[in-house]
Write a protein that holds these residues in place. Structure first.
Motif, PDB file in Angstrom:
ATOM      1  N   PRO A   1      97.342  21.776 103.886  1.00 41.53           N
ATOM      2  CA  PRO A   1      97.400  23.403 103.685  1.00 41.53           C
ATOM      3  C   PRO A   1      97.023  24.343 104.741  1.00 41.53           C
ATOM      4  CG  PRO A   1      96.679  22.183 101.717  1.00 41.53           C
ATOM      5  CD  PRO A   1      96.563  21.332 102.894  1.00 41.53           C
ATOM      6  N   LEU A   2      95.680  23.840 105.265  1.00 42.32           N
ATOM      7  CA  LEU A   2      95.372  24.631 106.497  1.00 42.32           C
ATOM      8  C   LEU A   2      96.296  24.852 107.759  1.00 42.32           C
ATOM      9  CD1 LEU A   2      91.624  23.490 106.170  1.00 42.32           C
ATOM     10  CD2 LEU A   2      92.538  25.478 105.478  1.00 42.32           C
ATOM     11  N   LEU A   3      96.824  23.451 107.907  1.00 41.57           N
ATOM     12  CA  LEU A   3      97.622  23.618 109.137  1.00 41.57           C
ATOM     13  C   LEU A   3      99.053  24.343 108.955  1.00 41.57           C
ATOM     14  CD1 LEU A   3      97.632  19.584 110.289  1.00 41.57           C
ATOM     15  CD2 LEU A   3      96.556  21.750 111.248  1.00 41.57           C
ATOM     16  N   LEU A   4      99.544  24.286 107.467  1.00 39.73           N
ATOM     17  CA  LEU A   4     100.809  25.053 107.075  1.00 39.73           C
ATOM     18  C   LEU A   4     100.540  26.646 107.362  1.00 39.73           C
ATOM     19  CD1 LEU A   4     101.985  23.007 104.211  1.00 39.73           C
ATOM     20  CD2 LEU A   4     103.116  23.135 106.448  1.00 39.73           C
ATOM     21  N   LYS A   5      99.427  27.251 107.158  1.00 44.78           N
ATOM     22  CA  LYS A   5      98.904  28.265 107.029  1.00 44.78           C
ATOM     23  C   LYS A   5      98.531  28.946 108.544  1.00 44.78           C
ATOM     24  CE  LYS A   5      96.230  31.687 104.419  1.00 44.78           C
ATOM     25  NZ  LYS A   5      95.317  32.151 103.311  1.00 44.78           N
ATOM     26  N   SER A   6      98.353  27.987 109.479  1.00 44.99           N
ATOM     27  CA  SER A   6      97.750  28.323 110.643  1.00 44.99           C
ATOM     28  C   SER A   6      99.020  28.655 111.756  1.00 44.99           C
ATOM     29  CB  SER A   6      96.746  27.384 111.216  1.00 44.99           C
ATOM     30  OG  SER A   6      97.572  26.105 111.470  1.00 44.99           O
ATOM     31  N   ASP A   7     100.073  28.032 111.495  1.00 40.18           N
ATOM     32  CA  ASP A   7     101.146  28.186 112.387  1.00 40.18           C
ATOM     33  C   ASP A   7     102.600  28.373 111.697  1.00 40.18           C
ATOM     34  OD1 ASP A   7     101.871  27.612 115.598  1.00 40.18           O
ATOM     35  OD2 ASP A   7     103.527  26.752 114.355  1.00 40.18           O
ATOM     36  N   ILE A   8     103.359  29.364 112.117  1.00 38.42           N
ATOM     37  CA  ILE A   8     104.459  29.900 111.192  1.00 38.42           C
ATOM     38  C   ILE A   8     105.543  28.738 111.503  1.00 38.42           C
ATOM     39  CG2 ILE A   8     106.290  31.510 111.009  1.00 38.42           C
ATOM     40  CD1 ILE A   8     104.107  33.638 111.504  1.00 38.42           C
ATOM     41  N   MET A   9     105.858  28.422 112.881  1.00 33.54           N
ATOM     42  CA  MET A   9     106.765  27.484 113.376  1.00 33.54           C
ATOM     43  C   MET A   9     106.705  25.901 112.461  1.00 33.54           C
ATOM     44  SD  MET A   9     108.948  29.185 114.813  1.00 33.54           S
ATOM     45  CE  MET A   9     110.075  27.866 115.297  1.00 33.54           C
ATOM     46  N   PHE A  10     105.351  25.605 112.607  1.00 32.37           N
ATOM     47  CA  PHE A  10     105.127  24.239 111.958  1.00 32.37           C
ATOM     48  C   PHE A  10     105.340  24.507 110.425  1.00 32.37           C
ATOM     49  CE2 PHE A  10     102.023  21.616 109.724  1.00 32.37           C
ATOM     50  CZ  PHE A  10     102.276  20.359 110.446  1.00 32.37           C
ATOM     51  N   SER A  11     104.920  25.586 109.779  1.00 32.85           N
ATOM     52  CA  SER A  11     105.269  25.694 108.509  1.00 32.85           C
ATOM     53  C   SER A  11     106.573  25.738 108.091  1.00 32.85           C
ATOM     54  CB  SER A  11     104.501  26.851 107.967  1.00 32.85           C
ATOM     55  OG  SER A  11     104.913  27.223 106.724  1.00 32.85           O
ATOM     56  N   LYS A  12     107.468  26.420 108.894  1.00 36.54           N
ATOM     57  CA  LYS A  12     108.777  26.373 108.526  1.00 36.54           C
ATOM     58  C   LYS A  12     109.495  24.945 108.891  1.00 36.54           C
ATOM     59  CE  LYS A  12     113.024  29.046 110.082  1.00 36.54           C
ATOM     60  NZ  LYS A  12     113.472  29.961 110.881  1.00 36.54           N
ATOM     61  N   MET A  13     109.263  24.287 110.026  1.00 37.26           N
ATOM     62  CA  MET A  13     109.616  23.019 110.229  1.00 37.26           C
ATOM     63  C   MET A  13     109.477  22.170 109.088  1.00 37.26           C
ATOM     64  SD  MET A  13     109.416  20.624 113.518  1.00 37.26           S
ATOM     65  CE  MET A  13     107.430  20.107 113.076  1.00 37.26           C
ATOM     66  N   PHE A  14     108.180  21.957 108.675  1.00 38.74           N
ATOM     67  CA  PHE A  14     107.689  20.943 107.957  1.00 38.74           C
ATOM     68  C   PHE A  14     108.038  21.598 106.445  1.00 38.74           C
ATOM     69  CE2 PHE A  14     104.629  17.550 108.050  1.00 38.74           C
ATOM     70  CZ  PHE A  14     104.285  17.397 106.564  1.00 38.74           C
ATOM     71  N   GLY A  15     108.242  22.916 106.102  1.00 41.45           N
ATOM     72  CA  GLY A  15     108.763  23.172 104.808  1.00 41.45           C
ATOM     73  C   GLY A  15     110.267  22.769 104.680  1.00 41.45           C
ATOM     74  N   GLN A  16     111.082  22.675 105.713  1.00 43.64           N
ATOM     75  CA  GLN A  16     112.467  22.239 105.618  1.00 43.64           C
ATOM     76  C   GLN A  16     112.321  20.630 105.075  1.00 43.64           C
ATOM     77  OE1 GLN A  16     115.327  23.805 105.702  1.00 43.64           O
ATOM     78  NE2 GLN A  16     114.125  25.765 106.080  1.00 43.64           N
ATOM     79  N   ILE A  17     111.309  20.132 105.798  1.00 42.29           N
ATOM     80  CA  ILE A  17     111.559  18.660 105.406  1.00 42.29           C
ATOM     81  C   ILE A  17     110.827  18.374 104.093  1.00 42.29           C
ATOM     82  CG2 ILE A  17     110.233  16.618 105.864  1.00 42.29           C
ATOM     83  CD1 ILE A  17     109.931  17.627 108.729  1.00 42.29           C
ATOM     84  N   LEU A  18     109.984  19.445 103.450  1.00 40.56           N
ATOM     85  CA  LEU A  18     109.199  19.005 101.902  1.00 40.56           C
ATOM     86  C   LEU A  18     109.884  20.018 100.862  1.00 40.56           C
ATOM     87  CD1 LEU A  18     105.484  18.415 103.427  1.00 40.56           C
ATOM     88  CD2 LEU A  18     107.554  16.720 103.050  1.00 40.56           C
ATOM     89  N   ARG A  19     110.779  20.656 101.367  1.00 42.40           N
ATOM     90  CA  ARG A  19     111.084  21.765 100.279  1.00 42.40           C
ATOM     91  C   ARG A  19     111.555  21.325  98.868  1.00 42.40           C
ATOM     92  NH1 ARG A  19     116.863  23.850 102.683  1.00 42.40           N
ATOM     93  NH2 ARG A  19     118.018  21.913 102.986  1.00 42.40           N
TER      94      ARG A  19
END
Length: 505
Positions: free
Chosen positions: A193-211
């Motif tokens: 959760p800390l990593l997802l909040k720290s970087d928008i691009m990482f959060s967007k890419m990871f969110g597509q995988i785990l949506r």
């Protein structure tokens, strides 16, 4: 090596210089079976009960709990005792009752009843519990609960012992990988959760995988799985520790019986006078002495709760006198008088409530208190028998009485029974009475409410709106309920709601 001697376990063995009960050592050595059984139970436990404490899978979980217990007993070479069957049947019936009703009261107390019956069932398998008195049995139930909490360490402790002590390289490698995965999963719950909040691009890419993954559900299911697994292993470990006190011995000395004779004798005199008044003025209906303008329903309602409370006090008072004071003929006689007066008080309370019901009709609470009075009367009968027969199994008797009476009560669905009674006996149709069943009872009443003709009720226009909203909310809330959460009462309510709304179109 004998594991049992007269229901108690004395032999111990050494592990790292510490004493360990043989059956506990056996669980540690056979960790693959007991640990695997606990994990399998945890999986079924989470599937059945996650956000679902009254669906069709609840009785399935109860049945699996019983099956797992039998497998555990078989593994340690314990046979299923014949006298264990009533406890098993009681647990199964309570499980079915939970899926049969939508009443929160029964959902809660069914769980309490299943846990207590399971405790007594497993204690009976390990100990000669017939020789325990009532306080001794209650004390051991508390000890088992505390020991279970203490044994929560053993699933992990035995697992580490198995991993480090196994000489097979493959087993040690698998254990090391498993531990590493568990540690990584725990850390990622914090780090990700800390990593997802720290970087928008990482959060967007990871969110597509785990949506498509609902982390809230995953974490919730995992948490329930851990609870089921740990409780399964630690409860059996607690039983295997054999740490109950032995036999009938008591730590405190008996008090002088003259103390009990004195205070119980004074109270019994007051009780006898009170009971004579009950016979004259309530049962005999002597109107002399009643205040002017007071009806018998008002007179009855005025003392019901007080009498119920006194009856409960008498039960504990007699029970404590039997435990605290040495056996004495005079004391027995005085306690018998108090018990006899208690029966009259309970009968008076029941009669008062019936008079009140005749005037103001039934509710769930009024049915409950009538049921409780009957149960308390049966229990007091057992207490009297135990006064004259010291070997009378009072705890088992009370368990049987409460168990049988409660199971029968749970299948009656009192909300619906009260509504049916009121509809048959009400001479005046009042909206207020029907609103009680709309807003203060369970969905057990829904099929009965759907049959009511609202013509003739006061405030009929508003009442029709409220009944329509009642069934609309039921139809909407229970639309698409799938198998795991299926509940008999909720299904009947949904069908009744759909049929009622269809007729209104």
């Amino acid at each position: 090596m004998s594991l049992q001697s007269g229901g108690y376990q004395y032999a111990v063995q050494k592990e790292d210089g510490k004493k360990e009960a043989p059956l506990l050592g056996r669980m540690r050595e056979d960790y693959k079976f007991f640990g695997g059984l606990s994990v399998a139970y945890g999986i079924i436990f989470s599937f059945c009960l996650y956000k679902n404490l009254h669906g069709i899978t609840f009785p399935v979980c109860v049945a699996v709990t019983i099956a797992v217990s039998i497998l555990f007993l078989h593994r340690i070479n314990f046979k299923l005792a014949k006298r264990s069957m009533p406890y098993i049947i009681g647990m199964v019936l309570l499980g079915i009752s939970t899926a049969y009703t939508s009443s929160f009261f029964f959902h809660f107390f069914n769980v309490v009843g299943i846990i207590l019956l399971f405790y007594v069932f497993m204690i009976h398998q390990f100990y000669n519990d017939c020789i325990w008195d009532f306080p001794g049995y209650f004390r051991r139930l508390l000890i088992l609960t505390g020991t279970t909490a203490e044994c929560l360490q053993y699933p992990v402790r035995h697992g580490i012992s198995q991993a480090t002590g196994n000489k097979s390289e493959k087993s040690r490698t698998a254990a090391a990988v498993g531990i590493g995965v568990a540690v990584a999963a725990g850390l990622l719950c914090i780090i990700l959760p800390l990593l997802l909040k720290s970087d928008i691009m990482f959060s967007k890419m990871f969110g597509q995988i785990l949506r498509y993954i609902n982390f809230g559900t995953v974490i919730g299911v995992f948490f329930v799985f851990i609870i089921g697994t740990l409780l399964c292993y630690s409860f059996f470990a607690a039983l295997c520790k054999y740490n109950f006190p032995k036999g009938r011995e008591r730590e405190m000395k008996y008090c002088h019986p003259l103390i009990g004779i004195t205070f119980a004798g004074i109270i019994s005199i007051i009780y006898v006078l009170y009971c004579l008044i009950q016979i004259m003025y309530l049962f005999g209906r002597f109107k002399i002495g009643l205040p002017e303008g007071m009806t018998y329903s008002q007179y009855a309602r005025g003392g019901f709760w007080e009498l119920l409370f006194v009856g409960i006090i008498n039960f504990f008072m007699v029970l404590l006198c039997m435990y605290l004071f040495q056996e004495n003929t005079v004391l027995k006689g005085v306690l018998t008088v108090i018990s006899g007066c208690t029966f009259i008080m309970l009968l008076s309370a029941a009669y008062r409530m019936l008079l009140y019901v005749r005037a103001y009709h039934l509710t769930f609470l009024r049915i409950l208190v009538l049921w409780f009075l009957a149960v308390l009367a049966l229990i007091m009968g057992g207490v009297i028998v135990s006064m004259y027969r010291r070997r009378f199994p009072l705890f088992q008797y009370i368990t049987a009485v409460v168990g049988v009476m409660y199971i029968a009560f749970s299948f009656t669905r009192p909300d619906a029974a009260a509504l049916r009674y009121n509809l048959e006996h009400m001479q005046e149709k009042r909206a207020e009475d029907l609103r009680y069943f709309l807003y203060s009872t369970s969905l057990d009443c829904a099929p009965e409410i759907a049959k009511i003709d609202l013509e003739g009720y006061d405030d009929a226009g508003w009442l029709r709106e409220e009944v329509h909203d009642y069934f609309h909310n039921i139809s909407k809330e229970y639309d698409g309920v799938f198998f795991r959460k299926a509940n008999y009462s909720e299904i009947r309510a949904k069908l009744a709601a759909d049929e009622y709304l269809k007729k209104q179109e």
